[in-house]
Design a protein around this motif. Structure first.
Motif, short mmCIF file in Angstrom:
data_model
loop_
_atom_site.label_atom_id
_atom_site.label_comp_id
_atom_site.label_asym_id
_atom_site.label_seq_id
_atom_site.Cartn_x
_atom_site.Cartn_y
_atom_site.Cartn_z
N PRO A 98 0.82 -1.21 0.00
CA PRO A 98 0.00 0.00 0.00
C PRO A 98 0.85 1.26 0.00
O PRO A 98 1.99 1.27 0.50
N ASP B 59 -0.27 4.08 1.55
CA ASP B 59 -0.47 4.69 2.86
C ASP B 59 0.63 4.24 3.82
O ASP B 59 0.89 3.03 3.95
N PRO B 60 1.31 5.17 4.50
CA PRO B 60 2.44 4.81 5.36
C PRO B 60 2.09 3.79 6.45
O PRO B 60 2.85 2.83 6.68
N GLU C 95 -0.46 1.65 6.56
CA GLU C 95 -0.80 0.36 5.98
C GLU C 95 0.45 -0.35 5.46
O GLU C 95 0.60 -1.56 5.63
N ARG C 96 1.35 0.42 4.84
CA ARG C 96 2.57 -0.21 4.35
C ARG C 96 3.39 -0.79 5.50
O ARG C 96 3.92 -1.90 5.40
N GLY D 129 -6.00 -3.26 4.99
CA GLY D 129 -6.59 -2.40 3.97
C GLY D 129 -7.73 -2.97 3.17
O GLY D 129 -8.06 -2.45 2.09
#
Length: 212
Positions: A80, A82-83, A85-86, A154
């Motif tokens: 992902p 998004d920080p 989520e990653r 996510g």
């Protein structure tokens, strides 16, 4: 692109799944871990699998390969943007490759790899201890983490799902099942993941290799 490694390795399996889920064109060459051929050692200096070549570029280790592939082929991302989520995806990959792999590896080696492929008697006591003591806290953790979406991060397929499932698959080859009465969400999650067309294709090839 050429991917090297034998599919029964969860690290090769993880990489295969990523390449296929992203719809990439590649060749898969069967190479056993520790291959000492000069050609392979030029790609993977310590004989690790998987390894990848893409034109003049080569790299080994599943995480390094997937990092390269995600950057070069951003369509159908499994990491992902998004920080938060990653970061969570990277945690689950690390969890799969270390904590989960440690217990699954003991069982898989002692019940299958050692006796069948290496001529080494398996340590059934060690395998059963991993089943009885090592797996339950891991299963309990995963049971607590799986949301209604049936994806770890996510609400869509990510590397987190691929990495965790890639290791869990090996339990099925050595007679260990997730108890649906104790871990209903995990059992349903694993069944859903293994029903994905890419998983079905890869697991069918593996079973043929094992003669099943």
């Amino acid at each position: 692109m050429i991917l090297y490694g034998v599919g029964a390795s969860p690290y090769v399996r993880k990489t295969l799944l990523v390449l296929k889920e992203k719809g990439l064109d590649f060749e898969h060459r069967m190479v056993m871990p520790g291959d000492k051929s000069p050609e392979y050692r030029a790609i993977s200096p310590f004989g690790k699998i998987p390894a990848l070549t893409d034109g003049d570029f080569s790299i080994c280790d599943s995480t390094a390969i997937i990092t390269y592939v995600e950057a070069k082929f951003p369509a159908k991302p499994l990491l992902p943007a998004d920080p938060a989520e990653r970061a969570r995806v990277i945690w689950y990959e690390e969890f799969g490759d270390t904590i989960l792999a440690a217990q699954v590896g003991i069982i898989f080696f002692n019940r299958l790899v050692g006796p069948r492929f290496m001529g080494v008697p398996g340590d059934e006591a060690a395998a059963q201890k991993a089943v009885d003591e090592g797996l339950p806290p891991i299963f309990a953790y995963l049971e607590s983490q799986i949301p209604a979406s049936n994806f770890l991060v996510g609400d869509r397929l990510t590397l987190a799902d691929v990495a965790v499932t890639a290791h869990l698959v090996n339990l099925g080859y050595v007679g260990v099942e997730v108890d649906a009465a104790k871990y209903p969400k995990l059992a349903a999650y694993l069944a859903t993941m293994q029903a994905r067309p890419v998983f079905v294709e890869i697991l069918a090839a593996e079973r043929a290799m094992f003669g099943g």
